[in-house]
Design an enzyme around this catalytic site. Structure first.
Site, mmCIF file in Angstrom:
data_model
loop_
_atom_site.group_PDB
_atom_site.id
_atom_site.type_symbol
_atom_site.label_atom_id
_atom_site.label_comp_id
_atom_site.label_asym_id
_atom_site.label_seq_id
_atom_site.Cartn_x
_atom_site.Cartn_y
_atom_site.Cartn_z
ATOM 1 C CD GLU A 85 -2.640 1.322 2.574
ATOM 2 O OE1 GLU A 85 -2.574 0.410 3.420
ATOM 3 O OE2 GLU A 85 -3.338 2.338 2.717
ATOM 4 N NE ARG A 86 2.347 2.595 5.767
ATOM 5 C CZ ARG A 86 2.412 2.173 7.016
ATOM 6 N NH1 ARG A 86 3.471 1.506 7.430
ATOM 7 N NH2 ARG A 86 1.424 2.421 7.858
#
Ligand SMILES: Cc1cc2nc3c(=O)[nH]c(=O)nc-3n(C[C@H](O)[C@H](O)[C@H](O)COP(=O)(O)OP(=O)(O)OC[C@H]3O[C@@H](n4cnc5c(N)ncnc54)[C@H](O)[C@@H]3O)c2cc1C
Length: 382
Positions: A245-246
Site C-alpha cells: 500500500e505504501r
C-alpha cells in the site's frame, strides 16, 4: 533513460489502460468530481479490463498472476498521467481483494471474489474512527458473540469507497485483551445487513471523484462465517498489506511529480512575460532543473524498491522511506510548478491547481509521514 522495469506484456496492458482512461474516464471525470463519486456501474468496466482480478486465481474469475504489482503500477501511473484519481478502484483492488485472498476461507473466496473481480461487488476497508486513526489499536468499534453470530456496534470515518461499497471489511475489537493489539478481528459487513448505515459523502479539498464515507454500525448482526481470518489476529493482517500500500502511494506521488514537471515545461514555454517566455528566466530554469534532480532521485529509489517488492524482498521500513521521500518530493515539486504558473496556478481550471489539492492527502493516508518516521527510526535502533 528508458525504464527497464516493465516488459512487453506490461506495455501491452499499459496501452489498453491508456485507451480505457481516454475513452471511459477522462470525458466524464469532471462530472464525477461534481457528484463526489463515480457511478457504481463504471466499476464493471474496470472489472472487464481485468484490473481487479490480476492476482486472483482463475478459479475465482481472475488472471491468476503470481506477481501483479507491476501491472497495478501501470494502472497507477496511467491514472496519474491522465490526472484522474480513482481511490475506490485502488482500495478495492489493492487492499480489499488482497485481504480476502490472503485470509479468506475457500468458501468465502467463492462467495465474494467472482463478483468483486467483475466489479459488480465493490469493497472498502474500515479501520479509522473519529477518535482514532494513527493509533489503530485504540479503536472502540466492537463486536460480541451471540450464538454463531457477532453483534457489531460503532462508527468508522474517512472510508475510501464507503458510499459505493457493497461489502466493508471492518476492523473491530472482539475481546478485551490487555495487549490492545491482540483483541482485534476483521468482520465482513455486507451493505444489506440490518443496522448498517452510511453517513455523509465527506466533502474534501481534493480527490473529489473518490467517495469518502462515514459508516455506522448499530447492532449489526454479522454471521460467524463473515469473520475474515482468525479471531483476534486483525492487527497482524492489517500490517501484512502495508508494504504494498505504501509503495503504491509512493509511486502515485512520484508519477504526479513527473506529470507536474511535464505540464509546467509546456506552460513556461508558452506563457510570455516582459515579452519573453517564462522559460527564458534563469529562475525558471533553475527551479525546473531542481525539480528534475529531485524527480530523478525519486525515480531511482522507487524503481529499485519496485523490483525488490516484486521479488518479495521489500521491508516495511523501506516502504515507509519510499512513501515519505516520494510524497514529500511531490509536494515540493508541485508547489514550485504551481508558482511558475503565476495566478493561473491558483485557478481550478488549471491542472496544476487540482494536482496541488489532490496531492495533499498523500502525506496523510496510508499512515501519516510522522508515523512512517517512527517506523524508520525504530529500524535504525531509535
Ligand atoms: C481521503 C482519505 C481517505 C482515507 N481512506 C481510509 C480508508 O479507506 N480506510 C481507513 O480505515 N482509513 C482511511 N483514511 C484514514 C487515514 O488513514 C487517517 O486519516 C490517517 O491514518 C491519520 O489518522 P487521523 O486522521 O486520525 O490523524 P491522527 O492520528 O489524529 O494524527 C494527528 C497528527 O498527529 C500525528 N501523530 C500521530 N501519531 C504520532 C506519533 N506516534 N508521533 C508523531 N506524530 C504523530 C499525525 O502524524 C498527525 O500529524 C483516509 C483518510 C483520508 C483523509
Amino acid at each position: 533513460m528508458t525504464n527497464s522495469l516493465y516488459h512487453a506484456e506490461h506495455e501491452e496492458f499499459r496501452s489498453s489502460v491508456r485507451g480505457f482512461l481516454d475513452r471511459e474516464v477522462v470525458p466524464y471525470f469532471a462530472e464525477w468530481e461534481r457528484a463526489g463519486k463515480v457511478p457504481h456501474d463504471f466499476y464493471a468496466k474496470v472489472g472487464e479490463l481485468g484490473v481487479f482480478g490480476l492476482r486472483v486465481p482463475a478459479g475465482y474469475g481472475g488472471g491468476g498472476l503470481a506477481n501483479s504489482f507491476l501491472y497495478q503500477s501501470v494502472w497507477t501511473e496511467e491514472c496519474g498521467r491522465a490526472g484522474v484519481a480513482l481511490g475506490g478502484v485502488g482500495a478495492h483492488a489493492n487492499l480489499v481483494i488482497p485481504y480476502i485472498l490472503a485470509n479468506g476461507t475457500d468458501e468465502q473466496k467463492s462467495r465474494w471474489l467472482p463478483d468483486m473481480v467483475a466489479g459488480r461487488c465493490m469493497g472498502a476497508i474500515a479501520m479509522t474512527e473519529p477518535g482514532t486513526g494513527s493509533d489503530l489499536a485504540g479503536m472502540c468499534t466492537g463486536a460480541v458473540r451471540d450464538g454463531e453470530d457477532w453483534v457489531l456496534n460503532g462508527q468508522k470515518t474517512f472510508i475510501t469507497g464507503g458510499i459505493n461499497a457493497d461489502l466493508v471489511i471492518v476492523a473491530a475489537r472482539t475481546s478485551t485483551e490487555q495487549d490492545r493489539r491482540k483483541g482485534l478481528s476483521l468482520l465482513v459487513v455486507e451493505s444489506h445487513f440490518g443496522g448498517f448505515s452510511r453517513g455523509r459523502n465527506l466533502e474534501k479539498m481534493g480527490q473529489k471523484a473518490t467517495d469518502t464515507a462515514e459508516l455506522f454500525f448499530d447492532n449489526v448482526r454479522v454471521p460467524g462465517d463473515n469473520l475474515l481470518g482468525e479471531e483476534g489476529n486483525a492487527f497482524a493482517y492489517l500490517a501484512q498489506n502495508l508494504v504494498g500500500e505504501r509503495l503504491g502511494i509512493a509511486l502515485g506521488a512520484q508519477v504526479s511529480a513527473e506529470t507536474a514537471l511535464r505540464l509546467t515545461l509546456d506552460y513556461v514555454r508558452e506563457r510570455k512575460v516582459f515579452g519573453q517566455p517564462v522559460a527564458q528566466f534563469q529562475n525558471t530554469k533553475f527551479e525546473l532543473a531542481s525539480c528534475r534532480i529531485e524527480i530523478a532521485a525519486g525515480r531511482a529509489l522507487i524503481d529499485r524498491y519496485m523490483v525488490a517488492h516484486e521479488a518479495g524482498e521489500l521491508t516495511a521500513p523501506e516502504a515507509s522511506m519510499a512513501k515519505v521521500y516520494c510524497t514529500e518530493l511531490q509536494a515540493r515539486v508541485i508547489d514550485r510548478c504551481l508558482q511558475l504558473h503565476g495566478g493561473y496556478g491558483f485557478m481550478s481550471e488549471y491542472r496544476i491547481s487540482k494536482m496541488y489539492t489532490d496531492s495533499r492527502i498523500s502525506r496523510i493516508y496510508g499512515g501519516t509521514n510522522e508515523v512512517q518516521r517512527v517506523i524508520i527510526a525504530k529500524s535504525i535502533g531509535l
